[in-house]
Motif scaffolding. Structure first.
Motif, PDB file in Angstrom:
ATOM      1  N   PHE A 198       8.780  -2.246   3.903  1.00  0.00           N
ATOM      2  CA  PHE A 198       7.829  -1.142   3.990  1.00  0.00           C
ATOM      3  C   PHE A 198       7.036  -1.120   2.689  1.00  0.00           C
ATOM      4  CE2 PHE A 198      10.776   0.208   7.286  1.00  0.00           C
ATOM      5  CZ  PHE A 198       9.917   0.704   8.258  1.00  0.00           C
ATOM      6  N   LEU A 199       5.736  -1.394   2.815  1.00  0.00           N
ATOM      7  CA  LEU A 199       4.877  -1.540   1.641  1.00  0.00           C
ATOM      8  C   LEU A 199       3.712  -0.561   1.703  1.00  0.00           C
ATOM      9  CD1 LEU A 199       4.788  -5.461   1.573  1.00  0.00           C
ATOM     10  CD2 LEU A 199       6.392  -3.918   0.404  1.00  0.00           C
ATOM     11  N   HIS A 200       2.820  -0.685   0.729  1.00  0.00           N
ATOM     12  CA  HIS A 200       1.630   0.161   0.645  1.00  0.00           C
ATOM     13  C   HIS A 200       0.399  -0.617   1.121  1.00  0.00           C
ATOM     14  CE1 HIS A 200       3.553   3.157  -2.123  1.00  0.00           C
ATOM     15  NE2 HIS A 200       4.262   2.107  -2.492  1.00  0.00           N
ATOM     16  N   GLY A 201      -0.727   0.059   1.200  1.00  0.00           N
ATOM     17  CA  GLY A 201      -2.015  -0.621   1.310  1.00  0.00           C
ATOM     18  C   GLY A 201      -2.558  -0.863   2.696  1.00  0.00           C
ATOM     19  N   GLY A 202      -1.791  -0.530   3.725  1.00  0.00           N
ATOM     20  CA  GLY A 202      -2.268  -0.757   5.074  1.00  0.00           C
ATOM     21  C   GLY A 202      -2.396  -2.227   5.418  1.00  0.00           C
ATOM     22  N   ALA A 203      -2.812  -2.498   6.651  1.00  0.00           N
ATOM     23  CA  ALA A 203      -3.011  -3.887   7.061  1.00  0.00           C
ATOM     24  C   ALA A 203      -4.084  -4.553   6.223  1.00  0.00           C
ATOM     25  CB  ALA A 203      -3.378  -3.935   8.545  1.00  0.00           C
ATOM     26  N   SER A 204      -5.021  -3.766   5.711  1.00  0.00           N
ATOM     27  CA  SER A 204      -6.118  -4.352   4.928  1.00  0.00           C
ATOM     28  C   SER A 204      -5.621  -5.049   3.673  1.00  0.00           C
ATOM     29  CB  SER A 204      -7.135  -3.266   4.563  1.00  0.00           C
ATOM     30  OG  SER A 204      -7.769  -2.758   5.721  1.00  0.00           O
ATOM     31  N   LEU A 205      -4.582  -4.535   3.045  1.00  0.00           N
ATOM     32  CA  LEU A 205      -4.034  -5.232   1.883  1.00  0.00           C
ATOM     33  C   LEU A 205      -3.309  -6.507   2.315  1.00  0.00           C
ATOM     34  CD1 LEU A 205      -3.680  -5.284  -1.163  1.00  0.00           C
ATOM     35  CD2 LEU A 205      -1.580  -3.945  -0.891  1.00  0.00           C
ATOM     36  N   GLU A 206      -2.736  -6.497   3.518  1.00  0.00           N
ATOM     37  CA  GLU A 206      -2.076  -7.711   4.016  1.00  0.00           C
ATOM     38  C   GLU A 206      -3.072  -8.846   4.255  1.00  0.00           C
ATOM     39  OE1 GLU A 206       1.176  -7.935   3.917  1.00  0.00           O
ATOM     40  OE2 GLU A 206       1.010  -5.886   3.159  1.00  0.00           O
ATOM     41  N   PHE A 207      -4.349  -8.500   4.498  1.00  0.00           N
ATOM     42  CA  PHE A 207      -5.366  -9.542   4.612  1.00  0.00           C
ATOM     43  C   PHE A 207      -5.375 -10.406   3.352  1.00  0.00           C
ATOM     44  CE2 PHE A 207      -8.255  -6.500   7.290  1.00  0.00           C
ATOM     45  CZ  PHE A 207      -7.344  -6.540   8.314  1.00  0.00           C
ATOM     46  N   LEU A 208      -5.069  -9.763   2.224  1.00  0.00           N
ATOM     47  CA  LEU A 208      -5.034 -10.447   0.934  1.00  0.00           C
ATOM     48  C   LEU A 208      -3.662 -11.043   0.649  1.00  0.00           C
ATOM     49  CD1 LEU A 208      -6.384 -10.885  -1.945  1.00  0.00           C
ATOM     50  CD2 LEU A 208      -5.446  -8.645  -2.530  1.00  0.00           C
ATOM     51  N   GLY A 238       4.049   5.411  12.946  1.00  0.00           N
ATOM     52  CA  GLY A 238       4.290   6.574  12.117  1.00  0.00           C
ATOM     53  C   GLY A 238       2.997   7.082  11.526  1.00  0.00           C
ATOM     54  N   PRO A 239       3.067   7.978  10.550  1.00  0.00           N
ATOM     55  CA  PRO A 239       1.853   8.466   9.894  1.00  0.00           C
ATOM     56  C   PRO A 239       1.302   7.434   8.919  1.00  0.00           C
ATOM     57  CG  PRO A 239       3.782   9.455   8.902  1.00  0.00           C
ATOM     58  CD  PRO A 239       4.273   8.630  10.058  1.00  0.00           C
ATOM     59  N   ALA A 240       0.059   7.617   8.528  1.00  0.00           N
ATOM     60  CA  ALA A 240      -0.566   6.716   7.567  1.00  0.00           C
ATOM     61  C   ALA A 240       0.192   6.740   6.242  1.00  0.00           C
ATOM     62  CB  ALA A 240      -2.025   7.122   7.354  1.00  0.00           C
ATOM     63  N   GLY A 241       0.156   5.614   5.558  1.00  0.00           N
ATOM     64  CA  GLY A 241       0.770   5.543   4.228  1.00  0.00           C
ATOM     65  C   GLY A 241       1.698   4.377   4.046  1.00  0.00           C
ATOM     66  N   ALA A 242       2.346   3.929   5.120  1.00  0.00           N
ATOM     67  CA  ALA A 242       3.264   2.797   5.031  1.00  0.00           C
ATOM     68  C   ALA A 242       2.708   1.609   5.806  1.00  0.00           C
ATOM     69  CB  ALA A 242       4.639   3.167   5.579  1.00  0.00           C
ATOM     70  N   THR A 243       3.100   0.437   5.368  1.00  0.00           N
ATOM     71  CA  THR A 243       2.753  -0.800   6.061  1.00  0.00           C
ATOM     72  C   THR A 243       4.030  -1.580   6.301  1.00  0.00           C
ATOM     73  OG1 THR A 243       0.701  -0.873   4.799  1.00  0.00           O
ATOM     74  CG2 THR A 243       1.322  -2.872   5.999  1.00  0.00           C
ATOM     75  N   LEU A 244       4.223  -2.026   7.519  1.00  0.00           N
ATOM     76  CA  LEU A 244       5.405  -2.816   7.864  1.00  0.00           C
ATOM     77  C   LEU A 244       5.073  -4.300   7.773  1.00  0.00           C
ATOM     78  CD1 LEU A 244       8.313  -3.052   9.033  1.00  0.00           C
ATOM     79  CD2 LEU A 244       7.242  -3.036  11.311  1.00  0.00           C
ATOM     80  N   VAL A 245       5.939  -5.035   7.110  1.00  0.00           N
ATOM     81  CA  VAL A 245       5.854  -6.498   7.078  1.00  0.00           C
ATOM     82  C   VAL A 245       7.209  -7.048   7.497  1.00  0.00           C
ATOM     83  CG1 VAL A 245       5.531  -8.558   5.657  1.00  0.00           C
ATOM     84  CG2 VAL A 245       4.113  -6.537   5.261  1.00  0.00           C
ATOM     85  N   VAL A 246       7.205  -7.921   8.487  1.00  0.00           N
ATOM     86  CA  VAL A 246       8.419  -8.604   8.925  1.00  0.00           C
ATOM     87  C   VAL A 246       8.198 -10.084   8.682  1.00  0.00           C
ATOM     88  CG1 VAL A 246       9.969  -9.058  10.857  1.00  0.00           C
ATOM     89  CG2 VAL A 246       8.836  -6.832  10.676  1.00  0.00           C
ATOM     90  N   PRO A 305       8.084   3.928  -2.937  1.00  0.00           N
ATOM     91  CA  PRO A 305       7.577   3.712  -1.584  1.00  0.00           C
ATOM     92  C   PRO A 305       6.990   5.008  -1.011  1.00  0.00           C
ATOM     93  CG  PRO A 305       9.948   3.967  -1.526  1.00  0.00           C
ATOM     94  CD  PRO A 305       9.561   3.990  -2.983  1.00  0.00           C
ATOM     95  N   PRO A 306       6.207   4.910   0.067  1.00  0.00           N
ATOM     96  CA  PRO A 306       5.661   6.110   0.719  1.00  0.00           C
ATOM     97  C   PRO A 306       6.761   6.823   1.508  1.00  0.00           C
ATOM     98  CG  PRO A 306       4.978   4.132   1.901  1.00  0.00           C
ATOM     99  CD  PRO A 306       5.697   3.666   0.667  1.00  0.00           C
TER     100      PRO A 306
END
Length: 356
Positions: free
Chosen positions: A71-81, A196-204, A236-237
């Motif tokens: 569980f990370l920050h930044g939304g999917a948009s940060l995962e683009f990076l 869930g609500p905005a604020g967390a990003t899931l990465v598997v 974490p959020p």
């Protein structure tokens, strides 16, 4: 009046998630403290994030298969990076499928790191379908696709076989349908679409694919560091993760992904049947690629717009307007939306037909 929430994200969640979240804000686990003020390293919250990470893998059928849930920050948009930072080798190459705005955003970031091939694109058709018949070179560091496109209402029904690492942005349809998730090496998703609500990003992520780029990765962008720190490298959020846990627990009680998929299919089939039957409406996505999470449609005659808008607003429907970049209407059919709400929308479409 009961509201029928079709918002594309942040989206509808189960009522019990709201109630339990609200109670946790007032008094978490009878600690006499709010969830919002406890330490993220307290035993109480560590138990929350550990259960959430475990439950993610359980629901996806990935326990014991070498995957880690973060569980990370930044939304999917940060995962683009983060994806190219962690997976594209120095002087490497990646292949992307361009199926919508968010896929285009991912491609833009990947180009900063190396050769980025667009293997297939539906941009010229305003992203109204999923590209097919494209070739995937064997020399890629990874292949990236977006499983569901919220803006344009398309969804991948099948995924290509690849001889490289497979990455998928599942932000808007994760936990909504059964797939063999072990065929993906890395999945990421912003929580606010279906979890869930905005604020967390899931990465598997499958651990064995990491650490092979030859790059020096900044700490906050390094998946291996986040794995080592168990999603606790920095604060974490907390609230978003707790609410996501409640939603995952709710999903398990519905019979898991297989159970909710049956309900989601019934909702989508009900709505699309009316779109196709009613001469006043037209779907915007190619039928074979229609999304079961985000149904997009328009009026055949725009002069009917103010009449239809009044009908659905008076019926308690919220969030039906299409994305500002495309207009029309978008009905987001996320897990927590009941079949009853879809019937209300269908009834408003029939009411317009009777009125004009």
């Amino acid at each position: 009046m009961k509201k029928h929430n079709y918002s594309a994200g942040p989206c509808i969640l189960p009522q019990e998630v709201f109630e339990k979240s609200a109670q946790a804000i007032l008094d978490f686990n009878q600690m006499g403290l709010s969830l919002l003020e406890i330490s993220h390293r307290s035993d109480e919250f560590v138990a929350v994030i550990e259960e959430a990470r475990t439950l993610v893998l359980e629901l996806l059928g990935l326990q014991g298969k070498g995957y880690q849930a973060l569980f990370l920050h930044g939304g999917a948009s940060l995962e683009f990076l983060m994806v190219p930072y962690n997976l594209m080798k120095v002087n490497g190459k990646a292949g992307y499928l361009e199926t919508g705005t968010w896929a285009s955003g991912a491609i833009k970031e990947a180009k900063l790191f190396g050769e980025t091939l667009i293997l297939g694109s539906s941009k010229e058709a305003n992203f109204n379908h999923i590209p097919k018949g494209y070739e995937i070179p064997k020399s890629l560091d990874y292949f990236h696709c977006t499983s569901n496109n919220t803006i344009y209402g398309t969804q991948m029904k099948a995924f290509p076989e690849v001889d490289t690492v497979r990455v998928c942005d599942m932000s808007s349809d994760i936990f909504s349908r059964t797939l063999d998730f072990s065929k993906f090496d890395l999945i990421y998703a912003g929580a606010q679409k279906n979890m869930g609500p905005a604020g967390a990003t899931l990465v598997v992520v499958k651990e064995e694919i990491l650490g092979k780029t030859g790059r020096t990765i900044p700490s906050m962008l390094d998946y291996q560091l986040h794995i080592a720190k168990e999603s606790m490298y920095n604060t974490p959020p907390v609230f978003s993760i707790y609410a996501s846990l409640l939603n995952l627990q709710w999903l398990k009680k519905q019979g898991g992904i297989a159970g909710i998929e049956k309900i989601n299919n019934a909702k989508a089939e009900l709505l699309y049947a009316e779109i196709d039957r009613n001469p006043l409406f037209k779907g915007t996505a190619v039928k074979e690629d229609r999304s079961y999470m985000n149904a997009t449609f328009v009026l055949e005659n725009e002069a009917h717009t103010p009449i239809f808008d009044q009908i659905w607003e008076q019926a308690g429907i919220s969030g039906l307007k299409g994305h500002r970049s495309v207009g029309g209407y978008r009905a987001s059919l996320y897990n927590a939306l009941p079949l009853e709400s879809v019937q209300v929308l269908v009834d408003t479409m029939k009411a317009l037909e009777n009125k004009v």
